[in-house]
Structure formats: C-alpha cells, structure tokens
Write a protein that holds these residues in place. Structure first.
Motif, PDB file in Angstrom:
ATOM      1  N   LYS A   1      76.508  20.542  42.636  1.00  0.00           N
ATOM      2  CA  LYS A   1      74.971  19.929  42.404  1.00  0.00           C
ATOM      3  C   LYS A   1      75.066  18.384  42.350  1.00  0.00           C
ATOM      4  CE  LYS A   1      71.161  20.238  39.464  1.00  0.00           C
ATOM      5  NZ  LYS A   1      70.871  18.847  39.178  1.00  0.00           N
TER       6      LYS A   1
ATOM      7  N   SER B   1      74.597  14.790  41.018  1.00  0.00           N
ATOM      8  CA  SER B   1      73.982  14.286  39.590  1.00  0.00           C
ATOM      9  C   SER B   1      73.164  13.256  39.942  1.00  0.00           C
ATOM     10  CB  SER B   1      75.328  13.835  38.862  1.00  0.00           C
ATOM     11  OG  SER B   1      76.067  14.791  38.627  1.00  0.00           O
TER      12      SER B   1
ATOM     13  N   SER C   1      78.337  13.641  42.334  1.00  0.00           N
ATOM     14  CA  SER C   1      78.348  15.328  42.203  1.00  0.00           C
ATOM     15  C   SER C   1      79.205  16.002  41.311  1.00  0.00           C
ATOM     16  CB  SER C   1      78.404  15.984  43.573  1.00  0.00           C
ATOM     17  OG  SER C   1      79.570  15.844  44.208  1.00  0.00           O
TER      18      SER C   1
ATOM     19  N   SER D   1      64.761  25.325  48.233  1.00  0.00           N
ATOM     20  CA  SER D   1      65.309  24.149  47.610  1.00  0.00           C
ATOM     21  C   SER D   1      64.764  23.373  46.394  1.00  0.00           C
ATOM     22  CB  SER D   1      65.914  23.308  48.710  1.00  0.00           C
ATOM     23  OG  SER D   1      66.910  23.849  49.691  1.00  0.00           O
TER      24      SER D   1
ATOM     25  N   PHE E   1      69.014  20.727  45.771  1.00  0.00           N
ATOM     26  CA  PHE E   1      69.859  21.710  45.618  1.00  0.00           C
ATOM     27  C   PHE E   1      69.404  23.183  45.680  1.00  0.00           C
ATOM     28  CE2 PHE E   1      67.845  20.744  41.378  1.00  0.00           C
ATOM     29  CZ  PHE E   1      67.898  21.718  40.885  1.00  0.00           C
TER      30      PHE E   1
ATOM     31  N   PHE F   1      71.282  26.779  44.842  1.00  0.00           N
ATOM     32  CA  PHE F   1      72.333  27.589  44.376  1.00  0.00           C
ATOM     33  C   PHE F   1      72.485  28.566  45.220  1.00  0.00           C
ATOM     34  CE2 PHE F   1      71.581  24.657  40.602  1.00  0.00           C
ATOM     35  CZ  PHE F   1      72.878  24.426  40.383  1.00  0.00           C
TER      36      PHE F   1
ATOM     37  N   PHE G   1      73.904  21.647  48.651  1.00  0.00           N
ATOM     38  CA  PHE G   1      73.747  20.485  47.970  1.00  0.00           C
ATOM     39  C   PHE G   1      73.603  19.349  48.475  1.00  0.00           C
ATOM     40  CE2 PHE G   1      76.194  23.561  45.564  1.00  0.00           C
ATOM     41  CZ  PHE G   1      75.339  24.196  44.636  1.00  0.00           C
TER      42      PHE G   1
END
Length: 416
Positions: free
Chosen positions: A102, A104, A119, A364, A383, A385, A390
């Motif tokens: 992910k 940051s 990240s 997303s 992102f 998951f 990402f």
C-alpha cells in the motif's frame, strides 16, 4: 700676487645715490600652506541632487550643507500582473507504476519530471521507496527496507529538487542519483511543502501537524493538534501557493481548517466535518469536498481563502456526479476528478469534459491528488487489496492551444 682693486669712492660734493626699496612679490614671499577647504567635487554629489550654485561647485567653491537637497526616491514600480494560465485540457495519456505494498504517499518534483512513491512492503527485498521519471515511467532510483532501515512512510521534493523522505523514524535527504543522508529523528506519517519552499508540514501519528522551516526541518515553528485523521486518507495538508497559509483537511471530527503558519493561528474552520480541501494555485478559490460522501452536495466551492469569506458559491448538484477526490487543475479554473476516470469540471459554468479512463482495476480506492508546483502535472494513488494492486498514477494537463468554448451546453454561470 696682484693687488686687490680699490673700492670706488664717491667724489667729494657729488650727489648721494638713492636707495631702492625691494618690493615683495609672489616670487619672493615665503610660501604659506593654505588652510584646507571644504570643496565639493561634482562627482561627489549624488545623481539627482539639487545644486543651487552649479557654476561655483564646478569652480571648486565651498558648498554649505544646505545647498544640496536630496530628492525622495521615486516609489517602486508596481509588480506586473501575473500572466493568466492558459486553460488546461484532458491529458492524452495517464501513466502509472505499481508498488509492492500500500502506497503511503507520493510526491511530485516542482518541474513535474519526477514522481516519488513511498510504500509499505512486507518484502524486505522489494522497493519501499522508488523515484520514477514521469515522461516514460522509468525508474530513476529505488531503495529497500534493508537499505534505508525502514518502510517508506512520507516524501516530498524540496525547492532545489532534492527528495526529503521518512523511513521508519528517520528523516532523510537525498539528491537524485546519490545516497540518502540522515537528517534526524521525526514522528511523521505524511509530509507536505509550500510552493515557495519555505515551509514544511509533518503529520504525526497523533494527528497533530508540526510546521517547520524548510531549511531547519527538525525545529518546530508551530504546532496544531488537529485531531484524528480520516480513516482512509489520513490528515492532509495543502499549502495555498507561495503564501504561508495552509488547509488542514481529512480530519475525523471536524471540518477543514485554514491556518496561517507565519501568524501561528487558525483563520477559519469550514463546516463540513471529515471533508478534504484544496486551493487553486493563486488561492482565489477553495474546494471543500467529501471523496467518499453519500450526500448529493459532496462538493462546495468558496471564493478566496480569506478568514471572513462568505459562504459557498451556489453550484448545481446535478453537475457534480459521484463523489470522488478532486483537485484544482493547473489553470485554477477547473476541477480535476481523479477516480475511476479522469474528468474536468469548469467552476464558472459547471460544464464537464469527457471521462478519460484510468488503469486502476474496478473496486479500487483512490487517494487525494497532488499538483506539481511549477508544471501542469497531477498525481494520485490507489489501492485494491483484493486485486493486490497498489498504483501511483499521474497525468499532464497541458494548456490548450487556444481558449475554447465551454465543453457542454450547461447554462450555469457564477460571478467568478
């Protein structure tokens, strides 16, 4: 030896010759040094001085202090009006790169040539901080958790083009192509900078925002305990152009705050709790929006960033569409929606452009966009998951070759 000649004598009864008196002349006088004179040379008089007896000065005559009058300097010429920024158009292409975890935070260099991606990666051998060229998405440099002793958490470029970033609890500075140099220890989850390169904003774990001078990032200038950040976006800071004003948004329990870092005070709190905020490059418009809002009126536009600005400008709800992150386009006249697709919305007419599809997979979540300070480049991240995607994306909103008409038949017009 010859005899000495006798001195001639006056004959008896002859008249006595008269003695002549010598007359002192300049040649026979003993020179006396003249006292120093307070002469004023023409070259010593400032340009523009009013000299009453110009001929005497030229001849070397004494000039009293009152004989020279200095004129007041002329007032400075008014600063030229800023050149209008041409209208931005939709990008021809949206580029992106993927990260191993992910993201940051992303950061754009002032000239828009580089994008940094910090990240959180569980793979210690994978890049946790990478810098890419925006022209072709090629990698300029990358660092792993092992090489910088921690996950990349925050990043921003300084005015000189060096990268400031946070890994673990350390603040680093790096010239692109060189090695990181540790500056010191910081508590920081996100990092922001103003356009002039004077101020930095560090968002701490507690949600407090610590402001510091760019040339001394470890020394606190002012601190504001803004409270908890948004669960999805975290606390966001957007400086208003070259000024010391900033918008603190994405707060969990209150609306966006307009603050003045130099004055160390809060100027205004906007009423939309949990909303985000962005200002145009010149600060004449402020957009307050809820990127994941369920209400129809998820976007409000305010004229100016003044503390006593009036309420929001009326904006037709039907022109907003679905709630998504927005940012001001480089021209300051349009908003850019950066969600599943990229779209421009004209602030004055509410006209909207076509939608340019992004590369992120369906489902997303998109983060708030950032604008390069000196280039028409805007970047954002997403992102997913479930899909393990990402992604950092960016696009260049170049100026139109000619001013075009509104891009739809909307009849809404503001007084802007």
């Amino acid at each position: 030896m010859s005899p000495r000649p006798k001195k001639a004598t006056r004959a008896r009864g002859a008249p006595r010759a008269a003695k002549s008196k010598r007359k002192k002349t300049a040649e026979t006088e003993t020179p006396v040094e003249a006292p120093p004179r307070n002469d004023v040379a023409v070259a010593d008089i400032p340009a523009g001085a009013d000299v009453a007896a110009g001929a005497d000065v030229a001849a070397g005559a004494d000039v009293a202090a009152g004989d020279v009058t200095l004129e007041a300097p002329p007032p400075p010429a008014p600063a030229p009006a800023p050149e209008p920024i041409p209208r931005s158009v939709l990008p021809d292409e949206i580029r992106s790169v993927t990260a191993h975890g992910k993201i940051s935070q992303i950061a754009l260099s002032d000239d828009g040539a580089l994008i940094a991606v910090a990240s959180m990666s569980a793979d210690r051998g994978a890049a946790t901080l990478a810098v890419h060229h925006t022209r072709d998405a090629s990698e300029a440099c990358a660092f792993t958790v092992e090489t910088i002793a921690g996950n990349g958490k925050a990043a921003c470029f300084d005015a000189a083009g060096d990268l400031l970033f946070v890994a673990g609890d350390g603040l680093f500075r790096m010239k692109i192509g060189g090695q990181p140099e540790r500056v010191g220890r910081v508590d920081c989850e996100a990092l922001f900078r103003d356009a002039a390169g004077r101020w930095l904003a560090f968002v701490e774990r507690s949600g407090a925002v610590r402001f510091a001078a760019a040339d001394d990032p470890l020394a606190e200038v002012w601190r504001h305990d803004a409270g908890r950040g948004h669960m999805t976006f975290g606390t966001q800071v957007r400086f208003v152009g070259d000024t010391s004003r900033a918008l603190i948004g994405a707060l969990a329990d209150r609306g966006p705050l307009l603050v003045d870092v130099a004055e160390k005070k809060v100027l205004r709190e906007y009423p939309q709790k949990g909303a985000c905020a962005d200002a145009s490059r010149t600060g004449d418009l402020v957009a307050v929006f809820e990127p994941r809002g369920r209400r129809d009126d998820w976007l409000s536009i305010y004229a100016g960033d003044a503390a006593e600005a009036p309420g929001p400008i009326a904006f037709p709800i039907e022109a907003l569409g679905s709630a998504e992150p927005v940012a001001f386009a480089p021209d300051g006249k349009q908003l850019v929606k950066t969600g599943v697709a990229v779209q421009l919305i004209d602030v004055a007419t509410a006209a909207s452009s076509e939608r340019r599809q992004a590369e992120s997979p369906q489902g997303s979540t998109f983060t708030l966009a950032l604008r390069a300070w000196r280039a028409p480049v805007i970047g954002w991240s997403s992102f997913n998951f479930r899909a393990g995607d990402f992604r950092a994306s960016w696009a260049s909103f170049a100026a139109a070759e000619r001013e075009s008409e509104p891009i739809s038949d909307a009849h809404y017009v503001t007084n802007l």
